[in-house]
Structure formats: C-alpha cells, structure tokens
Write an enzyme that holds these catalytic residues in place. Structure first.
Site, short mmCIF file in Angstrom:
data_model
loop_
_atom_site.label_atom_id
_atom_site.label_comp_id
_atom_site.label_asym_id
_atom_site.label_seq_id
_atom_site.Cartn_x
_atom_site.Cartn_y
_atom_site.Cartn_z
N TYR A 14 87.41 90.63 8.70
CA TYR A 14 87.32 91.23 10.05
C TYR A 14 85.86 91.60 10.29
CZ TYR A 14 87.70 94.75 13.78
OH TYR A 14 87.54 95.47 14.93
N GLU A 22 84.92 91.89 18.81
CA GLU A 22 85.73 91.78 17.60
C GLU A 22 85.96 90.32 17.22
OE1 GLU A 22 89.01 94.99 16.94
OE2 GLU A 22 89.18 94.31 19.01
#
Length: 405
Positions: A123, A212
């Site tokens: 991530y 993101e």
C-alpha cells in the site's frame, strides 16, 4: 525518518471534507503520465465492451465499477469474483454492475485492467500531515486493502515519511524508505523512486489531497500500480478543469451538491443536530461543543460570509430535508457582516418557512446584543443564547426531548 501509528490519523484528516474523487481509470492515467508503471487498462460502458476488453487484455483481468463509494481494492475484487476469468464472465459481471444498485446509483463505466503477476502487494499513499504542515508518504507491505483495514490488522507495518513539497522526494529519502522495507536491488530502488516521484508530481501539479495506490505490486525488480484512488482539493476546480470534468455529481450526496450551487459547504454527518455556522473553524468548534454536551451533529453547513435571507432559507431547507434532524443550532460570528443584519436574515427565513424542529441561535461579534434582541422579540419560537457552551447544551437538550416524543 519513518514514523509509525499516525497513518490512520493522516488518512482521516485528508478525507473528511470537500474533495473531488478521481475515478480509477483517471488516477491510473495520471500515474502513467507522471512516469509510474501501470498495467494497460480499458474503460467499458456496456457488457459487449467489457467482453471485447477482456478478449484484448487477456483472461484474469481486474474489473471494477467506477463508483465513488464502491471502488474496491485488489483483495476485495478477488473476494468478490471481480477477477474475470473469461470474456463471457466479463460480459455477465458488466450486465449486473451497470444496473442500478440498492442506493439507486448505477455504474456508468467499468475499468478493466491487464492481469499482472506479482510477489507482494504493498500500500502506498501521499497526503498532508496537518500537524507538521508537510506532505507525507504512507507505505505498508500489507497492501491490497484500504488503510483502515491495514491499521486494524497490522498497524506496525505502516510507516510514514514527511518531506518538503517544493523539494520533492529526494534520492536520500527513496533510499531510506527502500532500506526500511528491505529493498536492496538497484533496479527495485530505481522503480520505487520513479513511483514516489510520480506521486509527488501529481500531488504538486494537480493539487492533490490524498493519493492512494492501494495495490502496489512488487515483482521482477519493479513496482507496478495496480489500483489507485485520488482526491483533489475542491478549491482547485477553476485551475484543474480537466480533472473536474470527470466529476460525476449523480454519485455524490445530493444535499452537498445543492449546497455548492448556493455557495454553501455542506457535509453530512451521523447525528441529529443540524448546524449552520460561518467559517470552517467555527464549524469544527461547534461540532466539538455539541459532542462535549452529549450530542452529535447531523451536518457541517458553512454559510461563509453570506447572511442574506435567501442564503438562510437554502441552508435551513437543506437541513430540514434530513429526517434525522431533531434540532438546529445556528452559531454565527458577526464581523464585517453585523449580527443585527444576520438576525434579520434569520428572522426573514424563519418567517417564510415551516420550521418543524426547535432552533437555537447564538450570535457573537459586531452588534451581537442588538441581533439577539431582534431574535428574542420576533416571537418565532427561537431559543436565543449568547454563550457558546449554553447554546450547544440547549440544542442537545432540545434534540433529546424531540427524540423522546
């Protein structure tokens, strides 16, 4: 230097109020343009287009509906069966996804991306650390899911790194991050650096607030961005016209979109006390005061510097459509606009509308005493308070009384 434990706070601070979501295909295109590696992807608007896309991209492609609240990560897609095994399955899934959902919102577009093999899924995000007023990089080896899930399941895996916006992501920081995450091969470090610098380029040039990459694939000495979701500052809509052209208002909260038309800022929350304030700082303080008094706000509605009867009518109308609202708290600070003028606008709006819940009005600032007197003498059933804490407590008490009836 990396820091741990603050990532969820950073994510929350950048995802609460007033941002434009970028569809997955849009964010992937921005990453590619900025120099990051992304799989080839196609947009489909029908079942037949989905079938054709998978025939072109290959079996096991990833398919996601372009819905703001439904963009799902790689792990969620796999769990939901959205890794399409064949063109026929793609057509079947597309038929279902392009129908209206339970909320009445239908996906207009699907994004289908080429299958990619990988060894690990990380991530990666870039946002603003509001405590240091610096951009920060958030990274974890537990990717393929959103940051809240990572924070709940493996918080120690989350690292964050602050840097200076104008200086970008220096090579020294890239090497620091690579060292902390056991990346030692020169090719991998170079690929990680390109990805980080691509995010910075978008963040700086497009006025990003939260970028993101929920599925950053590590394989073959390189990093590939499989799944991304970007948020941009709403105040940049005049400067970033190309980005905002992709905005789909049909997927947004209706009242928030309507408030925007009248120069108001409205954000729906979870409580039962409607708020009308002027200024974001006063709005947050009002929300805190309600919370300290044992209540919860139903909304954040900032009327800004506007104090006309029409503005107040629009504000009250939006709040009153919310059936959860049991009381309204108007908390206005009069500076350039005098409190007696604000009071006249509130009286004008309340006189013309059917307000079926109790309303507390607190004014402070220029001519506040005159304004409060006007409100008290108007005989409209308004509860008038000059003290901030007492006004919040009164609104909570009235909301609780309404709920018990």
């Amino acid at each position: 230097m990396a820091s741990q434990g603050s990532a969820l706070r950073l994510w929350k601070s950048s995802s609460q109020v007033g941002f434009n979501y970028q569809p997955n295909f849009g964010s992937q295109a921005l990453l590619k343009e900025a120099g990051a590696v992304v799989p080839r992807g196609l947009v489909a608007r029908s079942a037949e287009e989905a079938r054709t896309a998978v025939e072109e991209l290959g079996n096991n492609s990833l398919l996601s509906a372009q819905l703001l609240k439904r963009n799902v990560s790689l792990a969620e897609q796999e769990a939901a069966g959205l890794v399409v095994r064949s063109p026929e399955q793609a057509a079947k899934l597309a038929t279902n996804l392009l129908r209206s959902s339970n909320s009445g919102i239908a996906a207009k577009e699907l994004y289908i991306s080429q299958p990619t093999s990988y060894d690990e899924i990380w991530y990666l995000a870039m946002t603003i650390d509001r405590e240091t007023y610096q951009p920060t990089i958030i990274i974890s080896k537990s990717g393929g899911q959103d940051i809240r899930s990572i924070a709940a399941q493996s918080p120690s895996s989350i690292l964050s790194y602050n840097f200076k916006l104008t200086e970008g992501v220096p090579d020294s920081l890239v090497h620091c991050i690579a060292s902390d995450l056991d990346v030692s091969m020169a090719a991998e470090i170079s690929s990680l650096g390109k990805t980080l610098k691509a995010l910075h380029k978008i963040f700086l040039e497009k006025e990003g607030m939260l970028l993101e990459v929920r599925s950053l694939a590590r394989s073959d000495n390189s990093f590939v961005c499989l799944d991304s979701s970007f948020m941009f500052d709403d105040d940049a809509h005049k400067r970033q016209t190309n980005l905002f052209a992709l905005r789909d208002k049909e997927q947004e909260v209706r009242d928030e979109v309507e408030a925007e038309k009248y120069g108001l800022v409205y954000v729906r929350m979870d409580g039962n006390i409607g708020n009308v304030v002027n200024g974001a700082g006063l709005a947050m303080a009002t929300n805190d005061a309600i919370g300290l008094s044992g209540g919860k706000s139903a909304n954040f509605l900032d009327a800004g510097g506007q104090a006309t009867t029409q503005t107040m009518m629009q504000a009250f109308g939006i709040i009153l459509r919310d059936e959860r609202v049991k009381a309204i708290l108007v908390n206005i600070y009069g500076g350039i606009t005098r409190c007696d003028m604000i009071a006249e606008s509130i009286i004008g709006a309340a006189s013309e509308m059917e307000i079926n819940v109790p309303m507390v009005v607190r004014l402070q600032g220029t001519n506040s005493e005159a304004g409060l007197k006007l409100l008290a003498d108007a005989n409209l059933g308004l509860y008038v308070e000059s003290d901030f804490g007492k006004a919040a407590q009164k609104a909570v008490d009235l909301a609780n009384a309404q709920r018990q009836e």
